[in-house]
Scaffold this motif. Structure first.
Motif, mmCIF file in Angstrom:
data_model
loop_
_atom_site.group_PDB
_atom_site.id
_atom_site.type_symbol
_atom_site.label_atom_id
_atom_site.label_comp_id
_atom_site.label_asym_id
_atom_site.label_seq_id
_atom_site.Cartn_x
_atom_site.Cartn_y
_atom_site.Cartn_z
ATOM 1 N N UNK A 1 51.098 97.116 73.285
ATOM 2 C CA UNK A 1 51.258 95.731 72.850
ATOM 3 C C UNK A 1 50.543 94.860 73.873
ATOM 4 N N UNK A 2 49.495 94.165 73.422
ATOM 5 C CA UNK A 2 48.717 93.298 74.325
ATOM 6 C C UNK A 2 49.097 91.853 74.071
ATOM 7 N N UNK A 3 49.213 91.090 75.124
ATOM 8 C CA UNK A 3 49.444 89.668 74.940
ATOM 9 C C UNK A 3 50.678 89.195 75.627
ATOM 10 N N UNK B 1 64.818 93.046 79.585
ATOM 11 C CA UNK B 1 64.555 93.256 78.171
ATOM 12 C C UNK B 1 63.179 93.879 78.001
ATOM 13 N N UNK B 2 63.085 94.857 77.127
ATOM 14 C CA UNK B 2 61.808 95.538 76.930
ATOM 15 C C UNK B 2 60.869 94.679 76.092
ATOM 16 N N UNK B 3 59.584 94.980 76.216
ATOM 17 C CA UNK B 3 58.559 94.206 75.526
ATOM 18 C C UNK B 3 58.468 94.649 74.069
ATOM 19 N N UNK B 4 58.649 93.720 73.142
ATOM 20 C CA UNK B 4 58.536 94.027 71.725
ATOM 21 C C UNK B 4 57.626 93.005 71.076
ATOM 22 N N UNK B 5 57.209 93.327 69.853
ATOM 23 C CA UNK B 5 56.352 92.411 69.099
ATOM 24 C C UNK B 5 56.742 92.468 67.636
ATOM 25 N N UNK B 6 56.449 91.370 66.936
ATOM 26 C CA UNK B 6 56.610 91.323 65.488
ATOM 27 C C UNK B 6 55.231 91.040 64.917
ATOM 28 N N UNK C 1 47.723 91.374 70.443
ATOM 29 C CA UNK C 1 47.359 92.465 69.545
ATOM 30 C C UNK C 1 48.365 93.590 69.672
ATOM 31 N N UNK C 2 48.551 94.300 68.566
ATOM 32 C CA UNK C 2 49.360 95.509 68.557
ATOM 33 C C UNK C 2 48.406 96.657 68.246
#
Length: 99
Positions: free
Chosen positions: A97-99, A1-6, A54-55
């Motif tokens: 996308x950091x974290x 699964x790819x890295x995503x953020x909200x 962080x984004x």
């Protein structure tokens, strides 16, 4: 699964991946922007935000959206009003996308 953020900005939440182009409420910024109100990164859920996440995004342009027409009418009263509105937006490209 790819890295995503909200993340959240302007009272709205956005689900993004690196390389996405997002239209958000107007930001007074140029160049790079960092968002630290990250609600979720991958399978890590924050309470309410994920610590240290962080984004990072790059501002592509500041512009206005298409016109939205607001039309009011009362039948048989000869009452018609038309009003238009164009919202200011900022177009962002998510770089990291950091974290």
């Amino acid at each position: 699964m790819s890295n995503f953020a909200i993340f959240q900005t302007g009272g709205k939440q956005y689900r993004v991946q690196a390389g996405d182009i997002v239209k958000v409420e107007k930001l007074n910024a140029e160049g790079k922007v960092e968002f630290d109100q990250v609600l979720m990164v991958g399978d890590k859920v924050g309470t309410p935000f994920v610590d240290g996440a962080k984004v990072v995004a790059e501002v592509l342009e500041q512009k206005r959206t298409d016109k939205v027409l607001v039309f009011k009418k009362k039948r048989r009263q000869n009452y018609r009003r038309t009003h238009g509105h164009r919202q200011y937006i900022t177009v962002l490209k998510i770089t990291e996308i950091k974290g």
